[in-house]
Design an enzyme around this catalytic site. Structure first.
Site, short mmCIF file in Angstrom:
data_model
loop_
_atom_site.label_atom_id
_atom_site.label_comp_id
_atom_site.label_asym_id
_atom_site.label_seq_id
_atom_site.Cartn_x
_atom_site.Cartn_y
_atom_site.Cartn_z
N TYR A 90 -8.70 7.53 -5.89
CA TYR A 90 -8.34 6.13 -5.66
C TYR A 90 -7.08 5.95 -4.82
CZ TYR A 90 -5.56 6.23 -10.10
OH TYR A 90 -4.69 6.50 -11.12
N GLU A 91 -6.90 4.70 -4.37
CA GLU A 91 -5.83 4.33 -3.43
C GLU A 91 -6.00 5.08 -2.11
OE1 GLU A 91 -3.76 1.42 -2.92
OE2 GLU A 91 -3.86 1.87 -5.05
N GLY A 92 -7.24 5.28 -1.69
CA GLY A 92 -7.55 6.01 -0.48
C GLY A 92 -7.77 7.47 -0.81
N GLN A 146 -6.41 10.11 3.42
CA GLN A 146 -4.96 10.29 3.61
C GLN A 146 -4.69 11.31 4.72
OE1 GLN A 146 -2.85 8.33 2.00
NE2 GLN A 146 -4.55 7.44 0.86
N MET A 177 0.82 -1.22 0.00
CA MET A 177 0.00 0.00 0.00
C MET A 177 0.85 1.26 0.00
SD MET A 177 -3.20 0.30 -0.34
CE MET A 177 -3.93 -1.16 0.38
#
Length: 569
Positions: A427-429, A434, A290
């Protein structure tokens, strides 16, 4: 105008801004030297500029399509991705014993940004495969490693990540995809996944899906999830693609941008899969990759910002409109103060985001053996991901504005950058998540990692007073204000922190930008183009941190004072 990879800027940041020499000196990368890195950056720059960039517009106009259950990719993508694989770029981070290059993450970050700037849609495919290789290297059985990793590195097979479901987006623990034990060491996987980047293609021999699913005895939430390798074609006894597995692409998402990247809805109907890692530890396996994945998405934002800046600059130099305030006959709109301001803003923030990303990469590389650097890298990851992708979006929007009315016309290509960049903040959080990670999990050390960064900034700024007193003073003061802001955040309850998380993250990025621009100015003795850009950033953009920190420390009271009824009035 054609995109050109910013190789010289990367070389400058590695040499002058971030402590990359420490990475080269570390035992983990004793086979890599400075000359090798320079050669790698130059070759990657040629590939991005000459092979990948010319496909960007075509991928937008002729997107991937689903034909008879198979994804048909945009013209030229298959050939270009073949060159990416042949050059070894898919295996940049993979271990040499598995056939990879074993490069530092910092270098791979630079290469991935160049490819993203050249064509974001295309660059997503090798990035997905890189992530899968990393997960397999850390958690897969020897048999799976030996079968899959060499073929993924060579490009014969490609990889995906299957996390999201219609009812389980950011809350991955709510997923409903099921896994049943077959009794022979394999598992039957059933369920639907959405937003699967490059879930299929028409050029690789196999598409290998890493799928999160829950076994019957898996507890609710993320702790009961397992990870499985589920290939499109089941490998035969020789390891070649054999029988078609029980999975299919149901449809392709119709997206705002990145049209050349097929984003698939995947259906698994008792598909055969193999466990990766231990049962019920799927999230642990996914979190291994991740950090790198979030940094990879961050530099997608930087890449789009670079491409949008190059296009806007070329247009502003050529477009003549009105009389030049500087008295230059035939000069473009770049002579107008507001246009010059926008272009300077774009260039300054692109540099800031790039430097943050590389500093994060250096910390993660050194963190292999140094716990303090590991903590530093973990602290920088949400900043690198969120700030860089926000900047990608904002700079692309400024690029449209520089073009004026022509920016709103698709033929110029400026709007494509604005459309493509938008997904990277999601995307990706999402970037809100974040920011919450930064003020939550990343401050669980009492702010130790963050304060260490501020100590470094203040030490450098103090030394820089002898050369650039005013700019150094501004950066030192900003770091001290940020220190007070972080102390205030630590005193708040968690939900009050969350309410101010986004402005706090932006404030930290602003101060980091001041630091890196100051270092750039010092490197050329305070005179030169980087010094002038640093003056612009420190004078005009760094002061934003004060207002951002004022927001960050307010807590959540005034937010919740607004009821749903108030908001719908």
């Amino acid at each position: 105008m054609t995109y050109r990879a910013p190789v010289s800027d990367y070389q400058f940041i590695l040499d002058q801004i971030v402590d990359f020499s420490a990475v080269l000196d570390s035992a983990a990368f004793d086979e890599v030297d400075a000359d090798t890195v320079t050669a790698i950056l130059e070759e990657a720059g040629k590939l991005a500029s000459d092979v990948i960039a010319p496909l960007d517009r075509g991928g937008d106009l002729a997107p991937a399509k689903l034909v008879d259950g198979v994804v048909k990719t945009s013209p030229g993508f298959a050939e270009a991705l073949g060159q990416v694989a042949e050059g070894g770029w898919v295996g940049m981070l993979a271990q040499p014993e598995n056939g990879g290059m074993g490069l530092p993450l910092t270098v791979a970050t630079a290469v991935n940004e160049m490819m993203s700037g050249a064509c974001l849609s295309l660059s997503l495919q090798p990035l997905m495969t890189q992530g899968q290789i990393e997960a397999l290297e850390h958690h897969a059985s020897d048999g799976i490693k030996e079968l899959y990793i060499p073929k993924l590195i060579s490009g014969e097979w490609t990889g995906t990540m299957n996390l999201t479901e219609p009812g389980a987006g950011s809350d991955v623990g709510a997923l409903r995809t099921r896994a049943e034990r077959n009794g022979d060491g394999t598992y039957a996987i059933s369920g639907q996944k959405i937003f699967i980047t490059w879930g299929d293609n028409d050029f690789s021999d196999n598409v290998c899906h890493l799928v999160l699913a829950r076994l019957p005895d898996g507890v609710p939430g993320t702790k009961g999830i397992s990870l499985f390798m589920v290939p499109k074609f089941l490998p035969d006894a020789e390891g070649n693609p054999g029988q078609r597995n029980s999975l299919k692409v149901v449809s392709l998402e119709h997206k705002l941008g990145i049209h050349g990247s097929p984003t698939c809805v995947m259906e698994y109907d008792g598909a055969t899969g193999w466990l990766v890692g231990e049962e019920h530890e799927g999230m642990k396996c996914m979190f291994t990759m991740m950090n790198n994945a979030r940094l990879g998405v961050g530099v997608q934002g930087v890449g789009v910002a670079e491409a949008a800046t190059q296009k806007a600059l070329a247009y502003a130099e050529d477009r003549v409109q009105g009389k030049s305030p500087l008295g230059r006959d035939g000069a473009g709109i770049i002579d107008h103060a507001d246009v010059r301001r926008m272009l300077a803003h774009m260039r300054a923030d692109t540099f800031t985001a790039r430097a943050i990303a590389l500093a994060c990469g250096v910390a993660l590389d050194l963190g292999r053996t140094d716990p303090e650097q590991q903590a530093r890298g973990a602290f920088l990851i949400p900043i690198a991901k969120a700030f860089s992708t926000d900047i990608g979006h904002e700079v692309a929007q400024l690029g449209v504005q520089v073009h004026g009315g022509m920016g709103y016309i698709e033929e110029t290509g400026a709007a494509q950058y604005a459309r493509d960049a938008r997904i990277t903040s999601i995307y990706e959080g999402t970037n809100g998540i974040q920011a919450m990670d930064l003020v939550g999990r990343k401050l669980m050390d009492g702010g130790e990692a963050g304060f260490a960064i501020l100590d470094e900034i203040e030490t450098f700024a103090e030394a820089a007073r002898a050369t650039l007193p005013n700019r150094a003073k501004a950066v030192w003061n900003a770091a001290e204000t940020l220190r007070e802001g972080m102390e205030a955040m630590l005193a708040l309850s968690m939900n009050d922190r969350f309410a101010g998380a986004v402005p706090f993250l932006r404030a930290f990025a602003r101060v980091l930008g001041g630091y890196y621009h100051l270092k750039a100015a010092i490197s050329e003795g305070g005179e030169g183009p980087r010094s002038r850009l640093a003056a612009f950033y420190i004078n005009r953009m760094l002061p934003e941190h004060t207002a951002l920190l004022a927001q960050a420390r307010l807590g959540a009271g005034d937010i919740y004072a607004l009821s749903p009824e108030d908001l719908s009035a």
